[in-house]
Design a protein around this motif. Structure first.
Motif, short mmCIF file in Angstrom:
data_model
loop_
_atom_site.label_atom_id
_atom_site.label_comp_id
_atom_site.label_asym_id
_atom_site.label_seq_id
_atom_site.Cartn_x
_atom_site.Cartn_y
_atom_site.Cartn_z
N ASP A 135 1.80 9.31 -0.59
CA ASP A 135 2.98 10.11 -0.24
C ASP A 135 4.16 9.18 0.01
O ASP A 135 4.58 8.96 1.14
N THR A 136 4.68 8.65 -1.06
CA THR A 136 5.72 7.64 -0.97
C THR A 136 6.99 8.16 -0.29
O THR A 136 7.63 7.43 0.46
N ARG A 137 7.34 9.39 -0.57
CA ARG A 137 8.51 9.99 0.09
C ARG A 137 8.28 10.08 1.60
O ARG A 137 9.20 9.82 2.40
N GLY A 138 7.06 10.41 2.00
CA GLY A 138 6.75 10.49 3.42
C GLY A 138 6.88 9.16 4.13
O GLY A 138 7.30 9.11 5.29
N TRP A 139 6.55 8.06 3.43
CA TRP A 139 6.66 6.73 4.06
C TRP A 139 8.11 6.41 4.38
O TRP A 139 8.39 5.76 5.39
N VAL A 140 9.00 6.83 3.51
CA VAL A 140 10.43 6.61 3.78
C VAL A 140 10.85 7.39 5.01
O VAL A 140 11.51 6.85 5.91
N ARG A 141 10.48 8.64 5.07
CA ARG A 141 10.88 9.49 6.19
C ARG A 141 10.32 8.97 7.51
O ARG A 141 10.98 9.06 8.56
N GLU A 142 9.10 8.45 7.49
CA GLU A 142 8.46 7.96 8.71
C GLU A 142 8.90 6.54 9.07
O GLU A 142 8.67 6.09 10.19
N GLY A 143 9.49 5.82 8.12
CA GLY A 143 9.89 4.45 8.38
C GLY A 143 8.72 3.48 8.41
O GLY A 143 8.76 2.47 9.10
N TRP A 144 7.67 3.77 7.62
CA TRP A 144 6.49 2.92 7.61
C TRP A 144 6.61 1.73 6.66
O TRP A 144 5.66 0.94 6.55
N VAL A 145 7.71 1.61 5.97
CA VAL A 145 7.97 0.48 5.08
C VAL A 145 9.39 -0.01 5.34
O VAL A 145 10.22 0.72 5.86
N ASP A 146 9.63 -1.25 4.96
CA ASP A 146 10.99 -1.77 5.03
C ASP A 146 11.77 -1.44 3.76
O ASP A 146 13.00 -1.42 3.78
N TYR A 147 11.04 -1.21 2.68
CA TYR A 147 11.69 -0.80 1.43
C TYR A 147 10.67 -0.14 0.52
O TYR A 147 9.45 -0.32 0.65
N LEU A 148 11.17 0.64 -0.42
CA LEU A 148 10.40 1.10 -1.57
C LEU A 148 11.13 0.63 -2.82
O LEU A 148 12.36 0.60 -2.86
N ALA A 149 10.34 0.28 -3.84
CA ALA A 149 10.92 -0.10 -5.13
C ALA A 149 10.23 0.70 -6.24
O ALA A 149 9.38 0.18 -6.97
N PRO A 150 10.55 2.00 -6.37
CA PRO A 150 9.90 2.82 -7.40
C PRO A 150 10.15 2.26 -8.79
O PRO A 150 11.24 1.76 -9.10
N GLN A 151 9.13 2.36 -9.62
CA GLN A 151 9.17 1.78 -10.97
C GLN A 151 9.77 2.80 -11.95
O GLN A 151 9.06 3.63 -12.51
N LEU A 152 11.06 2.71 -12.16
CA LEU A 152 11.77 3.64 -13.04
C LEU A 152 11.78 3.07 -14.46
O LEU A 152 12.77 2.52 -14.93
N TYR A 153 10.67 3.23 -15.14
CA TYR A 153 10.44 2.54 -16.41
C TYR A 153 10.73 3.40 -17.64
O TYR A 153 10.05 3.28 -18.66
N TRP A 154 11.73 4.26 -17.57
CA TRP A 154 12.11 5.11 -18.70
C TRP A 154 13.60 5.01 -18.96
O TRP A 154 14.38 4.59 -18.09
N ALA A 155 14.00 5.42 -20.11
CA ALA A 155 15.42 5.41 -20.47
C ALA A 155 16.12 6.64 -19.92
O ALA A 155 15.49 7.67 -19.65
N SER A 156 17.42 6.54 -19.76
CA SER A 156 18.21 7.72 -19.39
C SER A 156 18.15 8.72 -20.54
O SER A 156 18.30 8.36 -21.71
N GLY A 157 17.90 9.99 -20.20
CA GLY A 157 17.80 11.03 -21.20
C GLY A 157 16.42 11.21 -21.78
O GLY A 157 16.21 12.11 -22.61
#
Length: 418
Positions: free
Chosen positions: A295-317
């Motif tokens: 639940d990566t979104r939940g980790w942000v909300r809870e502050g359980w990480v200092d950062y997230l770096a989601p892998q956006l490995y697709w082109a725009s469109g």
């Protein structure tokens, strides 16, 4: 003309003097030395993969001199390409690129799991030393649960492998083997292994990749029957297991070193909106929430990480998963969370410039998509930097190097506003 050169030289000298003064002040006060990332005011990271010898070392070897030479070459190229942080994979398959009390030496390092390099050489110690000499950050990248990718690797585990010592902690999935995330003993192993690094090495961060549960058909029914009585839904129970690991890592790593950065690079799609109305407007059914049980979104909300770096490995469109849609979705997640203690970085697919960039019909042609994505990240107020996958592509591709030079200009130019 002559006057402009004098101004440039004067500005450069001023910048150097300011940086030197900050180094001296940091040294006197015992504070962390200023890094290039501090100067750049953004993360400019690159992943260095060791699994399958993708980036380091090129081939397994026990030679400390050969390992040192490759490290020096990589860091020189990293520096020249404008990066200020390296994410070095030091535990690819429940093994180690450092002297560990919990994991055997990696087969990807020396060719045989459990076999050490010669001359008592410790690769991680050398990487940290040489990266810091260049004021580049060094983050230790770990895979928490993966043990072996196939039966051959499983059968060739070292005698001191925790999976060899505790085969009941492991579950086969497909051709590979993974530690069971439900077991308290497994969580303790992963946490102790991370703490060991922080306590023994001057690393700047602990970094996990996107592999948690390997799939929704993971054969953990025995563990569920034993530990999951409070969870009618097995998915919620699995997510709770991963949450326990992430939360505990965050707490215990920062107890060991309050300045350490703890972050995770998850799969980009938390969930598509056809799976969950709060998900992204994508059509991918590969979801960190429902497939990897993270639940990566939940980790942000809870502050359980200092950062997230989601892998956006697709082109725009792109129909399957659109880079722009995902960038906006993640920016909204961070904005809504409203936390000053969690940063958003974006993982970028440099490899696609190499694999698809020669095709004039591809959006990745000649680095155009990579450059556009870097520009989009720079303009987004929620994004604090980017991490590029992976080193070998950045080192071997003139097109990627051109894109990097255009967007990671010389620091003297940045200071002078040129």
């Amino acid at each position: 003309m002559k006057g402009s050169w004098i101004v440039k030289i004067a500005r450069s000298i001023l910048v150097i003097c300011m940086v030197c003064l900050l180094y001296i002040q940091a040294g006197k006060s015992g504070e962390k030395v200023l890094t290039k990332r501090d100067i750049d005011q953004e993360l400019r990271g690159v992943w260095v993969s060791t699994v399958w010898n993708l980036d380091y070392p090129i081939t397994p070897t026990i030679s400390s001199e050969w390992l040192k030479m490759q490290t020096d070459t990589i860091l020189e190229n990293v520096d020249e390409n404008g990066f200020n942080a390296v994410f070095l994979q030091v535990r690819p398959c429940s093994d180690a690129f450092y002297k560990s009390a919990y994991y055997p030496w990696s087969r990807f390092l020396t060719g045989q799991q459990g076999k050490a390099p010669d001359a008592e050489f410790d690769p991680l110690a050398y990487w940290v030393e040489k990266a810091h000499e260049r004021n580049i950050e060094l983050h230790a990248w770990l895979n928490p649960y993966r043990i072996a990718r196939n039966q051959e690797e499983w059968e060739r585990l070292a005698e001191d492998s925790p999976a060899r010592q505790h085969p009941d902690w492991a579950i086969q999935y497909g051709d590979g083997y993974y530690f069971d995330p439900a077991l308290p003993e497994v969580r303790r192993l992963v946490i102790d292994g991370a703490l060991e690094i922080v306590q023994n090495y001057e690393v700047d961060g602990i970094h996990l990749d996107d592999y948690f549960y390997p799939g929704s058909d993971f054969n953990d029914i025995d563990s569920y029957n034993k530990y999951g009585k409070d969870f009618p839904d097995i998915g919620d129970w699995r997510r709770d297991n991963v949450n326990h690991l992430v939360k505990s890592l965050d707490e215990q790593l920062h107890e060991a070193d309050p300045e350490i950065e703890f972050g995770i690079s998850p799969a980009a799609v938390w969930a598509s909106d056809f799976m969950n109305p709060e998900g992204s407007a994508t059509t991918s059914d590969y979801s960190s929430y429902y497939v990897l049980f993270a639940d990566t979104r939940g980790w942000v909300r809870e502050g359980w990480v200092d950062y997230l770096a989601p892998q956006l490995y697709w082109a725009s469109g792109e129909e399957w998963s659109d880079f722009t849609v995902l960038l906006d979705w993640w920016a909204d997640v961070f904005e809504e969370a409203g936390r000053d203690d969690v940063e958003l970085f974006i993982g970028l697919a440099d490899y696609k410039t190499v694999e698809e960039g020669s095709d004039p019909g591809s959006p990745w042609h000649k680095g155009s998509e990579l450059g556009a994505q870097m520009d989009a990240c720079k303009k987004n107020a929620e994004v604090g930097g980017t991490i590029h996958f992976r080193y070998r592509f950045t080192a071997d591709s003139p097109e990627i190097q051109r894109v990097l030079r255009e967007r990671y200009p010389a620091r003297e130019q940045e200071e002078s506003g040129e």
